[in-house]
Design an enzyme around this catalytic site. Structure first.
Site, PDB file in Angstrom:
ATOM      1  N   TYR A 129      14.337   5.259   7.374  1.00 23.25           N
ATOM      2  CA  TYR A 129      14.232   6.647   6.909  1.00 23.25           C
ATOM      3  C   TYR A 129      12.786   6.920   6.529  1.00 23.25           C
ATOM      4  O   TYR A 129      12.146   6.124   5.844  1.00 23.25           O
ATOM      5  CB  TYR A 129      15.166   6.849   5.724  1.00 23.25           C
ATOM      6  CG  TYR A 129      15.128   8.220   5.111  1.00 23.25           C
ATOM      7  CD1 TYR A 129      15.266   9.350   5.905  1.00 23.25           C
ATOM      8  CD2 TYR A 129      14.955   8.388   3.740  1.00 23.25           C
ATOM      9  CE1 TYR A 129      15.231  10.616   5.348  1.00 23.25           C
ATOM     10  CE2 TYR A 129      14.932   9.647   3.177  1.00 23.25           C
ATOM     11  CZ  TYR A 129      15.062  10.760   3.981  1.00 23.25           C
ATOM     12  OH  TYR A 129      15.033  12.014   3.427  1.00 23.25           O
ATOM     13  N   HIS A 153      13.488  13.563  -6.972  1.00 20.95           N
ATOM     14  CA  HIS A 153      13.446  12.507  -5.970  1.00 20.95           C
ATOM     15  C   HIS A 153      12.525  12.927  -4.834  1.00 20.95           C
ATOM     16  O   HIS A 153      12.039  14.050  -4.788  1.00 20.95           O
ATOM     17  CB  HIS A 153      14.837  12.137  -5.464  1.00 20.95           C
ATOM     18  CG  HIS A 153      15.602  13.270  -4.852  1.00 20.95           C
ATOM     19  ND1 HIS A 153      16.114  14.319  -5.578  1.00 20.95           N
ATOM     20  CD2 HIS A 153      15.957  13.518  -3.558  1.00 20.95           C
ATOM     21  CE1 HIS A 153      16.752  15.162  -4.786  1.00 20.95           C
ATOM     22  NE2 HIS A 153      16.654  14.708  -3.544  1.00 20.95           N
ATOM     23  N   HIS A 166       3.505  13.502  16.595  1.00 17.67           N
ATOM     24  CA  HIS A 166       4.109  12.181  16.430  1.00 17.67           C
ATOM     25  C   HIS A 166       5.615  12.328  16.552  1.00 17.67           C
ATOM     26  O   HIS A 166       6.201  13.258  15.997  1.00 17.67           O
ATOM     27  CB  HIS A 166       3.741  11.593  15.073  1.00 17.67           C
ATOM     28  CG  HIS A 166       4.553  10.397  14.690  1.00 17.67           C
ATOM     29  ND1 HIS A 166       4.447   9.195  15.346  1.00 17.67           N
ATOM     30  CD2 HIS A 166       5.488  10.219  13.716  1.00 17.67           C
ATOM     31  CE1 HIS A 166       5.281   8.325  14.794  1.00 17.67           C
ATOM     32  NE2 HIS A 166       5.919   8.929  13.810  1.00 17.67           N
ATOM     33  N   HIS A 219      21.580  11.390  -5.289  1.00 19.12           N
ATOM     34  CA  HIS A 219      20.651  12.183  -6.091  1.00 19.12           C
ATOM     35  C   HIS A 219      21.391  13.453  -6.476  1.00 19.12           C
ATOM     36  O   HIS A 219      21.590  14.340  -5.638  1.00 19.12           O
ATOM     37  CB  HIS A 219      19.381  12.509  -5.304  1.00 19.12           C
ATOM     38  CG  HIS A 219      18.673  11.302  -4.780  1.00 19.12           C
ATOM     39  ND1 HIS A 219      18.209  11.207  -3.482  1.00 19.12           N
ATOM     40  CD2 HIS A 219      18.356  10.135  -5.378  1.00 19.12           C
ATOM     41  CE1 HIS A 219      17.621  10.042  -3.308  1.00 19.12           C
ATOM     42  NE2 HIS A 219      17.702   9.358  -4.436  1.00 19.12           N
ATOM     43  N   GLU A 245      23.214  15.294  -3.472  1.00 24.67           N
ATOM     44  CA  GLU A 245      23.055  14.615  -2.191  1.00 24.67           C
ATOM     45  C   GLU A 245      23.611  13.194  -2.259  1.00 24.67           C
ATOM     46  O   GLU A 245      23.268  12.440  -3.169  1.00 24.67           O
ATOM     47  CB  GLU A 245      21.570  14.557  -1.802  1.00 24.67           C
ATOM     48  CG  GLU A 245      20.892  15.908  -1.743  1.00 24.67           C
ATOM     49  CD  GLU A 245      19.394  15.806  -1.559  1.00 24.67           C
ATOM     50  OE1 GLU A 245      18.893  14.660  -1.397  1.00 24.67           O
ATOM     51  OE2 GLU A 245      18.711  16.837  -1.585  1.00 24.67           O
ATOM     52  N   HIS A 270       7.017  22.883   5.904  1.00 26.68           N
ATOM     53  CA  HIS A 270       8.126  21.954   6.084  1.00 26.68           C
ATOM     54  C   HIS A 270       9.433  22.727   5.954  1.00 26.68           C
ATOM     55  O   HIS A 270       9.705  23.315   4.910  1.00 26.68           O
ATOM     56  CB  HIS A 270       8.028  20.886   4.984  1.00 26.68           C
ATOM     57  CG  HIS A 270       8.853  19.667   5.217  1.00 26.68           C
ATOM     58  ND1 HIS A 270      10.213  19.703   5.430  1.00 26.68           N
ATOM     59  CD2 HIS A 270       8.502  18.360   5.259  1.00 26.68           C
ATOM     60  CE1 HIS A 270      10.655  18.470   5.581  1.00 26.68           C
ATOM     61  NE2 HIS A 270       9.647  17.627   5.490  1.00 26.68           N
ATOM     62  N   HIS A 285      11.260  16.830  -4.655  1.00 28.20           N
ATOM     63  CA  HIS A 285      12.034  18.041  -4.899  1.00 28.20           C
ATOM     64  C   HIS A 285      13.136  17.800  -5.916  1.00 28.20           C
ATOM     65  O   HIS A 285      13.555  16.669  -6.169  1.00 28.20           O
ATOM     66  CB  HIS A 285      12.632  18.592  -3.590  1.00 28.20           C
ATOM     67  CG  HIS A 285      13.557  17.645  -2.870  1.00 28.20           C
ATOM     68  ND1 HIS A 285      13.123  16.538  -2.205  1.00 28.20           N
ATOM     69  CD2 HIS A 285      14.898  17.667  -2.699  1.00 28.20           C
ATOM     70  CE1 HIS A 285      14.133  15.898  -1.654  1.00 28.20           C
ATOM     71  NE2 HIS A 285      15.227  16.557  -1.947  1.00 28.20           N
TER      72      HIS A 285
END
Length: 428
Positions: free
Chosen positions: A343, A364, A382, A358, A334, A285, A328
């Protein structure tokens, strides 16, 4: 629709009246038509050439033609708080702010949600939500503290600036540089959205590094307005933000009277649908920094005063990979909003118009439903469609405003979305 010039940070020139722009000289002794020459500087005069921002404006009257400023009390939600209690290191989330009780223009309808640093130190970020249902008819505004990045979420926003007109729809963003005067109209009668005040160095395109020469936001897709002006001899209020407070002076004319301009400091707009998303085509990722549209660096290399990051429609093809944002903790803080759609890390509670915070080292990630769906998914290719989330990310913690903490839209049970995860089962 106004006309636009293209290219991020390019030296541009534009005139609303043919012959108004001097040729070969920045500030001639006698500008055409009796116009007044003024230099607008967005950086120190001695900034390196690659970062130096300034434009020459040719206007009907000198911009200094006003009296003393007096305090302006009409937008209490826009101004800084007095020093309060210590901030708890909690996670915060607000539902979309209600529109049914709004009776304000863009400036009076701003609600400061969170900020960091002292704007007088020319550092840090402030995030607002605007709600408005009236045009700024005989009022103009400029911000001495920051450049302002507008993110419409509901209803169009028309920003009439000294250098031209920006027409913004949800899904587009627009920036008004520090010190540029403007007023706002609402083509749809009402509007709601987000505003990021960048008190530090100006937003610029991020370096691409190993990505190479293509990808992310392309300079050609940033649009700068062509010259436009108002010749209105009638009372105007000129409101400015200075060191976190608002002040007002009375004019006998519209301050939006620049007939021609040239330079590389100007408002701009950008369609987020033009962002060229980069991601993995094998496994794992990528960090969310791969979605940075513009960045405002700090004095520490690689650590931004503010990044503006988006999470747009994109293909997900990674193998054996947890595809939504993972759990993370981060040294950066953020402040996140949602323009439309859903989302992919939150199944519920984060609707278009919402806002979350955050702060650094705050744990979170996905809620239980999103984690369960992603964990059990069959990982065929996808495409995530019909969504546009964004984030103001800063090296400084975001401090919620006192007014924001008293809003009924503050979700007191936000922590509950991380409850109910099953405990891992180790082999005996």
């Amino acid at each position: 629709m106004p006309d636009y010039l293209t290219g991020f940070g390019n030296h541009c020139s534009s005139e609303a009246v043919p012959g108004a722009l001097p040729q070969g000289r920045n500030s001639p002794q006698r500008p055409a038509f009796g116009l007044y020459a003024e230099q607008l500087s967005g950086t120190a005069f001695t900034a390196p050439r690659a970062q130096n921002l300034r434009s020459w404006l040719y206007r009907l009257r000198p911009s200094g033609g006003h009296g003393s400023y007096a305090p302006y009390d009409g937008a209490p939600g826009f101004q800084v708080d007095a020093e309060g209690e210590p901030l708890a290191p909690n996670r915060f989330r607000w539902s979309p702010l209600a529109m049914d009780d709004v009776d304000a223009d863009l400036i009076d309808g701003l609600t400061r949600m969170a900020s960091n640093r002292d704007p007088g130190a020319m550092d840090g970020v402030t995030v607002h939500i605007y709600r408005a249902n009236r045009d700024m008819a005989r009022r103009a505004f400029f911000n001495a503290d920051a450049e302002m990045l507008f993110v419409p979420q509901q209803g169009r926003l028309r920003l009439l600036t000294e250098l031209g007109i920006l027409d913004l729809s949800p899904g587009e963003i627009g920036l008004v540089p520090r010190g540029v005067r403007f007023r706002a109209e609402l083509p749809d009668g009402s509007a709601r959205g987000y505003v990021g005040e960048n008190h530090g160095t100006h937003f610029r395109l991020p370096d691409l590094g190993p990505i190479g020469s293509n990808g992310l936001a392309n300079p050609r897709d940033f649009l700068t307005p062509c010259a436009w002006f108002e010749d209105r001899d009638e009372p105007f209020d000129l409101i400015q933000k200075f060191r976190g407070r608002l002040w007002v002076a009375r004019l006998d004319h519209s301050p939006l009277d620049v007939v021609a301009w040239h330079g590389n400091l100007a408002p701009w707009k950008y369609d987020l649908a033009r962002f060229n998303t980069i991601g993995t085509v094998s496994f794992d990722h990528p960090d969310p920094s791969i979605f940075t549209v513009v960045t405002a660096p700090s004095d520490t290399p690689g650590v931004a005063n503010c990044d503006f990051v988006i999470f747009p429609p994109r293909w997900m093809v990674a193998e054996d990979t947890f595809r939504p944002p993972w759990f993370h903790r981060n040294v950066m803080s953020e402040c996140m909003g949602l323009i439309h759609g859903a989302y992919d890390a939150k199944a519920d509670g984060f609707a278009p118009g919402a806002l979350s915070i955050h702060n650094l080292m705050s744990s979170h990630g996905p809620d239980v439903a999103s984690w369960t769906a992603a964990t059990e998914a069959s990982l065929a290719p996808h495409k995530i469609e019909g969504t546009m989330a964004f984030m103001f990310e800063s090296r400084w913690p975001f401090i919620p405003a006192a007014q924001a903490l008293s809003l009924p839209e503050l979700q007191p049970d936000y922590d509950a979305c991380w409850q109910g995860f099953p405990k891992a089962r180790l082999p005996i």
